[in-house]
Design a protein around this motif. Sequence first.
Motif, mmCIF file in Angstrom:
data_model
loop_
_atom_site.group_PDB
_atom_site.id
_atom_site.type_symbol
_atom_site.label_atom_id
_atom_site.label_comp_id
_atom_site.label_asym_id
_atom_site.label_seq_id
_atom_site.Cartn_x
_atom_site.Cartn_y
_atom_site.Cartn_z
ATOM 1 N N ARG A 5 -5.019 4.343 5.606
ATOM 2 C CA ARG A 5 -4.966 4.802 6.993
ATOM 3 C C ARG A 5 -3.519 5.042 7.437
ATOM 4 N N LEU A 6 -2.612 4.173 6.973
ATOM 5 C CA LEU A 6 -1.199 4.351 7.310
ATOM 6 C C LEU A 6 -0.662 5.629 6.686
ATOM 7 N N LEU A 7 -1.020 5.877 5.421
ATOM 8 C CA LEU A 7 -0.547 7.078 4.726
ATOM 9 C C LEU A 7 -1.071 8.347 5.402
ATOM 10 N N GLU A 8 -2.333 8.304 5.833
ATOM 11 C CA GLU A 8 -2.918 9.466 6.509
ATOM 12 C C GLU A 8 -2.164 9.785 7.798
ATOM 13 N N LYS A 9 -1.810 8.736 8.558
ATOM 14 C CA LYS A 9 -1.070 8.956 9.798
ATOM 15 C C LYS A 9 0.333 9.490 9.526
ATOM 16 N N LEU A 10 0.978 8.981 8.457
ATOM 17 C CA LEU A 10 2.325 9.424 8.137
ATOM 18 C C LEU A 10 2.342 10.867 7.646
ATOM 19 N N ARG A 11 1.314 11.260 6.916
ATOM 20 C CA ARG A 11 1.281 12.633 6.389
ATOM 21 C C ARG A 11 0.998 13.669 7.471
ATOM 22 N N LEU A 12 0.549 13.189 8.616
ATOM 23 C CA LEU A 12 0.449 14.106 9.750
ATOM 24 C C LEU A 12 1.842 14.475 10.250
ATOM 25 N N GLU A 16 -9.975 -4.611 -0.827
ATOM 26 C CA GLU A 16 -10.513 -3.439 -0.131
ATOM 27 C C GLU A 16 -9.867 -3.266 1.236
ATOM 28 N N LYS A 17 -9.699 -4.377 1.959
ATOM 29 C CA LYS A 17 -9.074 -4.329 3.281
ATOM 30 C C LYS A 17 -7.630 -3.858 3.172
ATOM 31 N N LYS A 18 -6.907 -4.355 2.183
ATOM 32 C CA LYS A 18 -5.514 -3.950 1.994
ATOM 33 C C LYS A 18 -5.415 -2.456 1.680
ATOM 34 N N LYS A 19 -6.308 -1.984 0.797
ATOM 35 C CA LYS A 19 -6.292 -0.560 0.443
ATOM 36 C C LYS A 19 -6.627 0.311 1.642
ATOM 37 N N GLU A 20 -7.546 -0.183 2.490
ATOM 38 C CA GLU A 20 -7.917 0.570 3.689
ATOM 39 C C GLU A 20 -6.736 0.728 4.630
ATOM 40 N N ILE A 21 -5.972 -0.365 4.817
ATOM 41 C CA ILE A 21 -4.801 -0.311 5.697
ATOM 42 C C ILE A 21 -3.769 0.662 5.135
ATOM 43 N N GLN A 22 -3.512 0.581 3.822
ATOM 44 C CA GLN A 22 -2.549 1.483 3.198
ATOM 45 C C GLN A 22 -2.972 2.940 3.357
#
Length: 391
Positions: free
Chosen positions: A366-373, A358-364
Amino acid sequence: MADFLVRHFIKDYDSTQKTEVRTAYGVLASVVGIVCNVFLFFVKFLVGFFMNSISVTADAFNNLSDAASSVISFVGVKMAGKPADQEHPFGHGRIEYIAALIVSFLVLEVGFSFLKDSISKIRTPEELNFQTVSVVILLLSIGVKLWLGVFNRRLGRRIDSKVMMAVFTDSMGDVITTSATVLSLVFYGATGINIDGIVGAGVALVVMWAGVGIARDTLEPLIGEAIDPETCREIKDFVESYSGIKGTHDLIVHNYGPNRSMASIHAEVPNDADIEEAHELIDRIERDAAKKLNLFLVIHMDPVEVRNEEVVALKEEVQRLLKEIDPGCSIHDFRMVKGKEQINLIFDMIVPFGYGEEKKKEIQQRLLEKLRLLDERYHCVITMEHDYMAK
């Protein structure tokens, strides 16, 4: 005194990376330990017998077990020095760890036996025969064990020997327990109150704790411990010091005994480098590592982008965003595959041990959300892995 013994009994004593020199250090420490501990056993046993003191007698047999431990260390060091053969291509160095583990069991057995005797003494105390000369002899014993401990520590640090450092720890435990024994005798002489059984129990517990500590320290390399940060930096800095190497990651070190290690590491080279030249460089680094670091090193060559400014800048941006999300994570092996509707960002991510799915998926996420900005077409293809270096 330690330097005197080393200079007179070990040839080429400065070349501690050589197996034969390291074995000579181990033999010297074992012989000195046997002599000192057998001497102390006879002295303390006679004192304990004439004084009818269980704590002194326990201390005497503890020294005898230390002598037996030195014998085991002697055999272990000699066997560990055997060269590699067809059945053991990485040598016999781990026998030294096994010898230290046997020593820990001997220490535990002695401590447990005298804990039972001490409990019996507490229930039915016997009169002590206090003599000043006995206290003086025990103080002499403290001095001998203190010197022996320091002697083993100095030699152990020179050759990075867990057996010698275990002997140092055990010797310091003996200093504490003998000091407690002297305290109980002086207390009895001053007050007439017999606390011999209580002190004997304390002695036994300290001895047992020392045995547990020795077992813990020797089990770690047998099980497979994390890479020491200093060793990790030394190897990575060594590889990265060569022109043509842009970075390193995924360092794994396998310990086959003191000064007997093999390692693998990923070395990053420019993706437009000549493949034969890059391969020759990797071979040269491996040969130099064997000579200069006494390390059997296997290097995996990873091509990385160094000229495409867009890819380099995007990699740095991904690293920056990831640090904002979790400073304990990092990336490597970054690649970009561009399409009209989707841009794949492919990389490996190092996450700390203990992170669940769950922690790994959360990091992935959040990173994807920032990159898609930055660009809605970004899509991450991430391989999760762990670092093998101790924190």
